[in-house]
Design a protein around this motif. Structure first.
Motif, PDB file in Angstrom:
ATOM      1  N   LYS A   5     -15.053  49.658 -49.774  1.00 37.05           N
ATOM      2  CA  LYS A   5     -15.192  49.849 -48.283  1.00 37.05           C
ATOM      3  C   LYS A   5     -15.608  51.114 -47.670  1.00 37.05           C
ATOM      4  O   LYS A   5     -15.633  52.082 -48.341  1.00 37.05           O
ATOM      5  N   PRO A   6     -16.316  50.834 -46.538  1.00 36.13           N
ATOM      6  CA  PRO A   6     -17.002  52.235 -45.928  1.00 36.13           C
ATOM      7  C   PRO A   6     -15.890  53.178 -46.051  1.00 36.13           C
ATOM      8  O   PRO A   6     -16.302  54.405 -46.048  1.00 36.13           O
ATOM      9  N   GLU A   7     -14.430  52.937 -45.519  1.00 33.91           N
ATOM     10  CA  GLU A   7     -13.610  54.240 -45.610  1.00 33.91           C
ATOM     11  C   GLU A   7     -13.331  54.684 -47.141  1.00 33.91           C
ATOM     12  O   GLU A   7     -13.331  56.110 -47.175  1.00 33.91           O
ATOM     13  N   VAL A   8     -13.488  54.118 -48.150  1.00 35.27           N
ATOM     14  CA  VAL A   8     -13.723  54.570 -49.471  1.00 35.27           C
ATOM     15  C   VAL A   8     -15.070  55.615 -49.523  1.00 35.27           C
ATOM     16  O   VAL A   8     -15.015  56.608 -50.203  1.00 35.27           O
ATOM     17  N   LEU A   9     -16.040  55.108 -49.181  1.00 35.21           N
ATOM     18  CA  LEU A   9     -17.395  55.823 -49.374  1.00 35.21           C
ATOM     19  C   LEU A   9     -17.355  56.974 -48.405  1.00 35.21           C
ATOM     20  O   LEU A   9     -17.655  57.867 -48.881  1.00 35.21           O
ATOM     21  N   LYS A  10     -16.496  56.851 -47.174  1.00 34.19           N
ATOM     22  CA  LYS A  10     -16.444  57.926 -46.506  1.00 34.19           C
ATOM     23  C   LYS A  10     -15.615  59.145 -47.103  1.00 34.19           C
ATOM     24  O   LYS A  10     -16.095  60.193 -47.139  1.00 34.19           O
ATOM     25  N   GLN A  11     -14.646  58.836 -48.030  1.00 36.78           N
ATOM     26  CA  GLN A  11     -13.782  59.952 -48.671  1.00 36.78           C
ATOM     27  C   GLN A  11     -14.540  60.629 -49.734  1.00 36.78           C
ATOM     28  O   GLN A  11     -14.741  61.697 -49.811  1.00 36.78           O
ATOM     29  N   HIS A  12     -15.531  59.556 -50.409  1.00 40.21           N
ATOM     30  CA  HIS A  12     -16.275  60.040 -51.251  1.00 40.21           C
ATOM     31  C   HIS A  12     -17.341  61.212 -50.801  1.00 40.21           C
ATOM     32  O   HIS A  12     -17.577  62.278 -51.262  1.00 40.21           O
ATOM     33  N   ALA A  13     -17.882  60.730 -49.655  1.00 40.36           N
ATOM     34  CA  ALA A  13     -19.105  61.588 -49.111  1.00 40.36           C
ATOM     35  C   ALA A  13     -18.309  63.071 -48.559  1.00 40.36           C
ATOM     36  O   ALA A  13     -19.077  63.852 -48.676  1.00 40.36           O
ATOM     37  N   LYS A  14     -17.154  62.614 -48.017  1.00 39.93           N
ATOM     38  CA  LYS A  14     -16.643  63.990 -47.582  1.00 39.93           C
ATOM     39  C   LYS A  14     -16.108  65.068 -48.731  1.00 39.93           C
ATOM     40  O   LYS A  14     -16.426  66.037 -48.472  1.00 39.93           O
ATOM     41  N   ASN A  81     -20.478  67.210 -40.259  1.00 42.05           N
ATOM     42  CA  ASN A  81     -19.549  67.711 -39.052  1.00 42.05           C
ATOM     43  C   ASN A  81     -19.672  66.838 -38.031  1.00 42.05           C
ATOM     44  O   ASN A  81     -18.821  66.531 -37.134  1.00 42.05           O
ATOM     45  N   ASN A  82     -20.997  66.595 -37.627  1.00 39.27           N
ATOM     46  CA  ASN A  82     -21.293  65.700 -36.266  1.00 39.27           C
ATOM     47  C   ASN A  82     -22.275  64.765 -36.508  1.00 39.27           C
ATOM     48  O   ASN A  82     -23.046  64.323 -35.545  1.00 39.27           O
ATOM     49  N   GLY A  83     -22.402  64.297 -37.604  1.00 43.31           N
ATOM     50  CA  GLY A  83     -23.043  62.915 -37.748  1.00 43.31           C
ATOM     51  C   GLY A  83     -24.502  62.918 -38.102  1.00 43.31           C
ATOM     52  O   GLY A  83     -25.308  62.134 -37.407  1.00 43.31           O
ATOM     53  N   ALA A  84     -24.771  63.699 -39.044  1.00 42.60           N
ATOM     54  CA  ALA A  84     -26.099  63.775 -39.396  1.00 42.60           C
ATOM     55  C   ALA A  84     -26.690  62.247 -39.970  1.00 42.60           C
ATOM     56  O   ALA A  84     -26.072  61.668 -40.706  1.00 42.60           O
ATOM     57  N   THR A  85     -27.927  61.851 -39.379  1.00 35.25           N
ATOM     58  CA  THR A  85     -28.475  60.865 -39.971  1.00 35.25           C
ATOM     59  C   THR A  85     -29.517  61.325 -41.209  1.00 35.25           C
ATOM     60  O   THR A  85     -29.806  62.499 -41.206  1.00 35.25           O
ATOM     61  N   PRO A  86     -29.864  60.673 -41.985  1.00 44.19           N
ATOM     62  CA  PRO A  86     -31.045  61.100 -43.041  1.00 44.19           C
ATOM     63  C   PRO A  86     -32.211  61.451 -42.258  1.00 44.19           C
ATOM     64  O   PRO A  86     -32.667  60.782 -41.451  1.00 44.19           O
ATOM     65  N   CYS A  87     -32.659  62.335 -42.903  1.00 44.50           N
ATOM     66  CA  CYS A  87     -34.012  63.057 -42.626  1.00 44.50           C
ATOM     67  C   CYS A  87     -35.314  62.072 -42.684  1.00 44.50           C
ATOM     68  O   CYS A  87     -34.814  61.378 -43.727  1.00 44.50           O
ATOM     69  N   GLY A  88     -36.332  62.374 -42.300  1.00 47.99           N
ATOM     70  CA  GLY A  88     -37.522  61.515 -42.625  1.00 47.99           C
ATOM     71  C   GLY A  88     -37.864  61.382 -44.094  1.00 47.99           C
ATOM     72  O   GLY A  88     -38.082  60.369 -44.492  1.00 47.99           O
ATOM     73  N   ALA A  89     -37.714  62.512 -44.859  1.00 48.19           N
ATOM     74  CA  ALA A  89     -37.715  62.363 -46.257  1.00 48.19           C
ATOM     75  C   ALA A  89     -37.120  61.610 -47.014  1.00 48.19           C
ATOM     76  O   ALA A  89     -37.195  60.814 -47.813  1.00 48.19           O
ATOM     77  N   ILE A 105     -22.745  56.455 -41.513  1.00 51.48           N
ATOM     78  CA  ILE A 105     -22.663  57.910 -40.882  1.00 51.48           C
ATOM     79  C   ILE A 105     -21.427  58.255 -40.529  1.00 51.48           C
ATOM     80  O   ILE A 105     -20.794  57.537 -39.505  1.00 51.48           O
ATOM     81  N   PHE A 106     -20.657  59.131 -41.060  1.00 52.83           N
ATOM     82  CA  PHE A 106     -19.364  59.603 -40.642  1.00 52.83           C
ATOM     83  C   PHE A 106     -19.271  61.175 -40.287  1.00 52.83           C
ATOM     84  O   PHE A 106     -20.091  61.945 -40.650  1.00 52.83           O
ATOM     85  N   THR A 107     -18.326  61.368 -39.252  1.00 49.52           N
ATOM     86  CA  THR A 107     -18.365  62.793 -38.966  1.00 49.52           C
ATOM     87  C   THR A 107     -16.867  63.289 -39.270  1.00 49.52           C
ATOM     88  O   THR A 107     -16.033  62.341 -39.508  1.00 49.52           O
ATOM     89  N   LYS A 108     -16.709  64.406 -39.054  1.00 54.27           N
ATOM     90  CA  LYS A 108     -15.193  65.216 -39.481  1.00 54.27           C
ATOM     91  C   LYS A 108     -14.353  64.608 -38.433  1.00 54.27           C
ATOM     92  O   LYS A 108     -13.300  64.876 -38.711  1.00 54.27           O
ATOM     93  N   ASP A 109     -14.695  64.484 -37.175  1.00 54.40           N
ATOM     94  CA  ASP A 109     -13.631  64.102 -36.040  1.00 54.40           C
ATOM     95  C   ASP A 109     -13.539  62.483 -36.250  1.00 54.40           C
ATOM     96  O   ASP A 109     -12.920  62.053 -34.923  1.00 54.40           O
ATOM     97  N   GLY A 110     -13.942  61.923 -37.391  1.00 50.38           N
ATOM     98  CA  GLY A 110     -13.544  60.427 -37.210  1.00 50.38           C
ATOM     99  C   GLY A 110     -14.687  59.420 -36.588  1.00 50.38           C
ATOM    100  O   GLY A 110     -14.300  58.259 -36.661  1.00 50.38           O
TER     101      GLY A 110
END
Ligand SMILES: [Zn+2]
Length: 136
Positions: A5-14, A81-89, A105-110
């Motif tokens: 689930k997305p929440e699981v992926l979030k924890q891995h990315a975090k 921290n603030n919701g970076a989307t992937p860069c062009g590369a 895309i996840f941020t530290k403030d949820g």
């Protein structure tokens, strides 16, 4: 087949973001790439003092997956921290390797957003342009 689930992926990315090597930008990013068999691959940004050699979290996660023999993916999560989307590369490489997958895309403030690869790179250059008949 496991589905994350997305929440699981979030924890891995975090978690991956905690391994970031970002002494210049101080902008840690983590990525979690879900393969079709349920395996989750991690990436973090790794900066170089020669700035152009810096590699983003997304591409490091893709490299980790590919070097492990994986070629098909279901989703990518990116944490910053603030919701970076992937860069062009990264958008180009995500398209080339993963195709049109959901990108969370996840941020530290949820906060969270969801895109698809095609939304982030609507007119991609890809292997269809590299067919023999296209070359002189
Ligand atoms: Zn990038």
């Amino acid at each position: 087949m496991e589905t994350a689930k997305p929440e699981v992926l979030k924890q891995h990315a975090k978690k991956a973001a905690t391994f970031s090597h970002s002494p210049f930008s101080h902008y840690p990013v983590g990525a979690a790439l879900l393969a079709v068999d349920g395996t989750i691959f991690h990436g973090c940004n790794i900066e170089s003092s020669s700035y152009g050699l810096t590699v983003c979290a997304e591409r490091n996660a893709i490299a980790a997956a590919v070097v492990s023999g994986h070629k098909e993916f279901k989703a990518l999560a990116v944490f910053s921290n603030n919701g970076a989307t992937p860069c062009g590369a990264c958008r180009q490489v995500i398209w080339d390797i993963c195709g049109d997958i959901p990108i969370y895309i996840f941020t530290k403030d949820g906060q969270s957003e969801i895109y698809r690869s095609k939304d982030l790179l609507p007119a991609p250059f890809d292997d269809t342009k590299l067919q023999k008949e296209s070359n002189p």
